[in-house]
Design a protein around this motif. Structure first.
Motif, PDB file in Angstrom:
ATOM      1  N   HIS A  27       0.466  -1.317   0.207  1.00 27.33           N
ATOM      2  CA  HIS A  27      -0.283   0.167  -0.036  1.00 27.33           C
ATOM      3  C   HIS A  27       0.790   1.461  -0.207  1.00 27.33           C
ATOM      4  N   ASP A  28       0.258   2.264  -0.782  1.00 29.30           N
ATOM      5  CA  ASP A  28       1.180   2.905  -0.955  1.00 29.30           C
ATOM      6  C   ASP A  28       0.714   4.575  -0.304  1.00 29.30           C
ATOM      7  N   ASP A  29       1.593   5.307   0.424  1.00 25.66           N
ATOM      8  CA  ASP A  29       1.372   6.228   0.891  1.00 25.66           C
ATOM      9  C   ASP A  29       2.459   7.180  -0.243  1.00 25.66           C
ATOM     10  N   PRO A  30       1.780   8.064  -1.258  1.00 23.69           N
ATOM     11  CA  PRO A  30       2.569   9.245  -2.010  1.00 23.69           C
ATOM     12  C   PRO A  30       3.384  10.654  -0.747  1.00 23.69           C
ATOM     13  N   THR A  31       2.590  10.683   0.020  1.00 21.34           N
ATOM     14  CA  THR A  31       3.762  11.664   1.486  1.00 21.34           C
ATOM     15  C   THR A  31       4.713  11.155   2.009  1.00 21.34           C
ATOM     16  N   ARG A  32       5.273  10.017   1.758  1.00 16.53           N
ATOM     17  CA  ARG A  32       6.620   8.831   2.128  1.00 16.53           C
ATOM     18  C   ARG A  32       6.852   7.895   1.312  1.00 16.53           C
ATOM     19  N   GLU A  33       8.010   7.719   1.953  1.00 18.94           N
ATOM     20  CA  GLU A  33       9.433   5.981   1.255  1.00 18.94           C
ATOM     21  C   GLU A  33       8.104   5.050   1.860  1.00 18.94           C
ATOM     22  N   GLN A  34       7.921   4.163   1.000  1.00 21.77           N
ATOM     23  CA  GLN A  34       7.061   3.192   1.748  1.00 21.77           C
ATOM     24  C   GLN A  34       8.253   1.930   1.564  1.00 21.77           C
ATOM     25  N   PRO A  35       8.455   0.848   3.035  1.00 18.84           N
ATOM     26  CA  PRO A  35       8.683   0.027   2.448  1.00 18.84           C
ATOM     27  C   PRO A  35       9.287  -1.504   1.926  1.00 18.84           C
ATOM     28  N   VAL A  36       9.152  -1.876   1.595  1.00 21.46           N
ATOM     29  CA  VAL A  36       9.025  -3.342   0.622  1.00 21.46           C
ATOM     30  C   VAL A  36       9.424  -4.163   1.824  1.00 21.46           C
ATOM     31  N   GLU A  37       8.183  -5.233   2.386  1.00 21.48           N
ATOM     32  CA  GLU A  37       8.995  -5.896   3.696  1.00 21.48           C
ATOM     33  C   GLU A  37       9.826  -7.254   3.312  1.00 21.48           C
ATOM     34  N   GLU A  38       9.669  -7.523   2.054  1.00 20.23           N
ATOM     35  CA  GLU A  38      10.625  -8.725   2.027  1.00 20.23           C
ATOM     36  C   GLU A  38      12.174  -8.231   1.949  1.00 20.23           C
ATOM     37  N   VAL A  39      13.087 -10.055   2.354  1.00 25.18           N
ATOM     38  CA  VAL A  39      14.804  -9.034   2.360  1.00 25.18           C
ATOM     39  C   VAL A  39      15.423  -9.614   0.826  1.00 25.18           C
ATOM     40  N   VAL A  40      16.483  -9.232   0.075  1.00 26.74           N
ATOM     41  CA  VAL A  40      16.847 -10.174  -0.379  1.00 26.74           C
ATOM     42  C   VAL A  40      18.463 -10.108  -0.214  1.00 26.74           C
ATOM     43  N   SER A  41      18.380 -11.828  -0.633  1.00 21.38           N
ATOM     44  CA  SER A  41      19.578 -12.356  -0.441  1.00 21.38           C
ATOM     45  C   SER A  41      20.684 -12.647  -1.517  1.00 21.38           C
ATOM     46  N   ILE A  42      21.661 -11.954  -2.095  1.00 22.03           N
ATOM     47  CA  ILE A  42      22.534 -12.082  -3.299  1.00 22.03           C
ATOM     48  C   ILE A  42      23.763 -12.811  -2.888  1.00 22.03           C
ATOM     49  N   ARG A  43      23.724 -14.245  -2.834  1.00 19.25           N
ATOM     50  CA  ARG A  43      24.923 -15.022  -3.001  1.00 19.25           C
ATOM     51  C   ARG A  43      25.961 -15.935  -4.316  1.00 19.25           C
ATOM     52  N   THR A  44      27.018 -14.770  -4.449  1.00 20.78           N
ATOM     53  CA  THR A  44      28.325 -15.580  -5.549  1.00 20.78           C
ATOM     54  C   THR A  44      28.854 -16.592  -4.032  1.00 20.78           C
TER      55      THR A  44
ATOM     56  N   ASP B 105       9.928 -13.054   3.049  1.00 21.53           N
ATOM     57  CA  ASP B 105       9.100 -12.271   3.814  1.00 21.53           C
ATOM     58  C   ASP B 105       9.446 -11.532   5.102  1.00 21.53           C
ATOM     59  N   LYS B 106       8.654 -10.647   5.488  1.00 23.26           N
ATOM     60  CA  LYS B 106       8.607 -10.117   6.939  1.00 23.26           C
ATOM     61  C   LYS B 106       8.680 -11.381   7.472  1.00 23.26           C
ATOM     62  N   ASP B 107       7.911 -12.568   7.697  1.00 23.75           N
ATOM     63  CA  ASP B 107       8.117 -13.583   8.478  1.00 23.75           C
ATOM     64  C   ASP B 107       9.543 -14.468   8.774  1.00 23.75           C
ATOM     65  N   GLY B 108      10.276 -13.945   7.451  1.00 27.66           N
ATOM     66  CA  GLY B 108      11.999 -15.084   7.588  1.00 27.66           C
ATOM     67  C   GLY B 108      11.579 -16.635   6.684  1.00 27.66           C
ATOM     68  N   ASP B 109      10.304 -16.449   5.948  1.00 24.66           N
ATOM     69  CA  ASP B 109       9.789 -17.811   5.388  1.00 24.66           C
ATOM     70  C   ASP B 109      10.689 -17.482   4.003  1.00 24.66           C
ATOM     71  N   LEU B 110      10.973 -17.895   2.956  1.00 20.48           N
ATOM     72  CA  LEU B 110      10.746 -18.423   1.661  1.00 20.48           C
ATOM     73  C   LEU B 110      10.476 -18.397   0.625  1.00 20.48           C
ATOM     74  N   ILE B 111      10.169 -17.370  -0.532  1.00 24.70           N
ATOM     75  CA  ILE B 111       9.570 -17.477  -0.990  1.00 24.70           C
ATOM     76  C   ILE B 111       9.606 -17.188  -2.453  1.00 24.70           C
TER      77      ILE B 111
ATOM     78  N   VAL C 238       9.306 -20.243  -6.600  1.00 21.98           N
ATOM     79  CA  VAL C 238       8.801 -19.490  -7.185  1.00 21.98           C
ATOM     80  C   VAL C 238       7.446 -20.593  -5.778  1.00 21.98           C
ATOM     81  N   LEU C 239       7.273 -20.069  -4.226  1.00 21.96           N
ATOM     82  CA  LEU C 239       6.582 -20.416  -3.693  1.00 21.96           C
ATOM     83  C   LEU C 239       4.578 -20.576  -3.623  1.00 21.96           C
TER      84      LEU C 239
END
Length: 373
Positions: free
Chosen positions: A227-244, A255-261, A286-287
């Motif tokens: 959900h976007d609020d044009p008055t402020r930056e909105q966080p995207v709750e997923e965490v992206v981990s990139i590994r070589t 996701d925010k609960d730590g589950d792999l999606i 993809v989950l």
């Protein structure tokens, strides 16, 4: 005083784009579906032509794609029983690479055979071990995303990119390039959360802040509407981990609960003698959502979305290679610490150019641009 050029290159240090990939690992060379029963397929690993042979019975095997007689590709040959016959004079080779028949010679006069490569088939991919064959048994295959996990749906992708394989590692690791994808992704900004590193791996973690109200359909269907609020930056709750983890690369989203999606596996296989072309082998898992069949409905949209993203990446990486060709070397001025460490890892684990056995990637002090007047 005028600045004639700015270059991060300096004598005595390795040009990353001249570093060959280390052959002492398992590399996919073809998809299983592309090598039919009773057929041969030709592929390349860098300078090495490879013939994949799938007999009518038994497992696929890999040989040097040159007949010992006149060097004609064995991939143009005919599968006969457990062997492949060269299309020219019918010389036959078994899975050991030994020549087992020359139609016009006696059995006691057979010549030497061709090189064979350890070969395994798993996860819908055919892997070869192009390096020291004695290391094959003790070298593990990589984890292939979630191909064996029924909770996930997996798609294959295999674009060819006309650039050195190291450009692909850098492109995925550096999420600051999301500006490139603004037409596909909308207005988002990467936030670097931290890193882990070791002798053979580097991992970077990001979250994303959306600065506009445009969210792609594929993203919304998979991750839900942010959900976007044009008055402020909105966080995207997923965490992206990139590994070589050399030589493979992964991207995982939790996701925010730590589950792999989402779980992405990719490996970049040089497929030209000059190292300026790379075949990508990737698995995107993809989950599955709780609603039955929803994943099947959104799958085409996800395919279109990811293809558009990679097409933008492909174009930009090929432009990077074009610049390297024109400048005659690596003139990149890198400032992002995680990419500096990635470059050092790729040099450390790769095969340095001949004649530069002691060369190492520059450290942060040595990375300062050199100004030539």
């Amino acid at each position: 005083m005028s600045i004639a050029s700015i270059s991060s290159a300096s004598p005595g240090h390795t040009d990353l784009r001249r570093v060959d990939i280390n052959p002492d690992y398992w590399y996919p060379i073809a998809w299983s579906k592309d090598v039919k029963r009773g057929k041969t397929v030709g592929r390349r690993f860098g300078k090495h032509p490879i013939a994949l042979v799938r007999p009518e019975e038994g497992s696929v095997f890999a040989l040097e794609d040159r007949c010992a007689h006149r060097q004609v590709p064995l991939s143009l040959g005919k599968v006969s029983g457990e062997a492949v016959q060269c299309c020219y004079h019918g010389w036959a080779y078994g899975r050991s690479g030994r020549c087992i028949d020359v139609p016009y010679l006696g059995k006691g006069k057979l010549p030497n055979g061709v090189k064979t490569y350890p070969c395994r088939e798993v996860g819908g991919m055919i892997f070869i071990f192009p390096g020291d064959a004695e290391k094959a048994e003790t070298t593990p295959l990589p984890k292939l995303a979630q191909v064996s996990n029924p909770a996930f749906k997996t798609r294959l992708f295999s674009p060819q990119v006309k650039c050195h394989y190291t450009f692909l590692h850098e492109n995925l690791m550096d999420m600051n390039h999301q500006f490139l994808h603004r037409r596909q992704m909308g207005q988002i900004r990467a936030r670097f959360l931290g890193q882990d590193e070791g002798e053979n791996f580097i991992e970077a973690r990001y979250s994303f802040a959306r600065t506009g109200n445009q969210q792609p359909l594929a993203e919304r269907l998979i991750f839900g509407k942010h959900h976007d609020d044009p008055t402020r930056e909105q966080p995207v709750e997923e965490v992206v981990s990139i590994r070589t983890t050399y030589p493979y690369q992964t991207l995982q989203i939790h996701d925010k609960d730590g589950d792999l999606i989402m779980d992405l596996f990719s490996v970049y296989v040089p497929n030209s003698a000059d190292g300026k072309s790379t075949q990508t082998f990737g698995l995107l898992s993809v989950l599955r959502p709780q609603t039955p069949f929803l994943i099947d409905l959104i799958w085409p949209a996800l395919g279109v979305f990811t293809n558009r993203i990679f097409e933008e990446d492909r174009q930009i990486m090929e432009l990077e290679q074009k610049a390297w060709n024109e400048l005659g070397g690596d003139h990149n001025v890198e400032v992002f610490p995680i990419v500096k460490k990635l470059r050092a890892l790729l040099v450390r684990n790769g095969v340095p150019p001949e004649g530069v056995p002691e060369a190492v990637e520059k450290n942060e002090e040595q990375e300062r641009p050199r100004i030539v007047v």
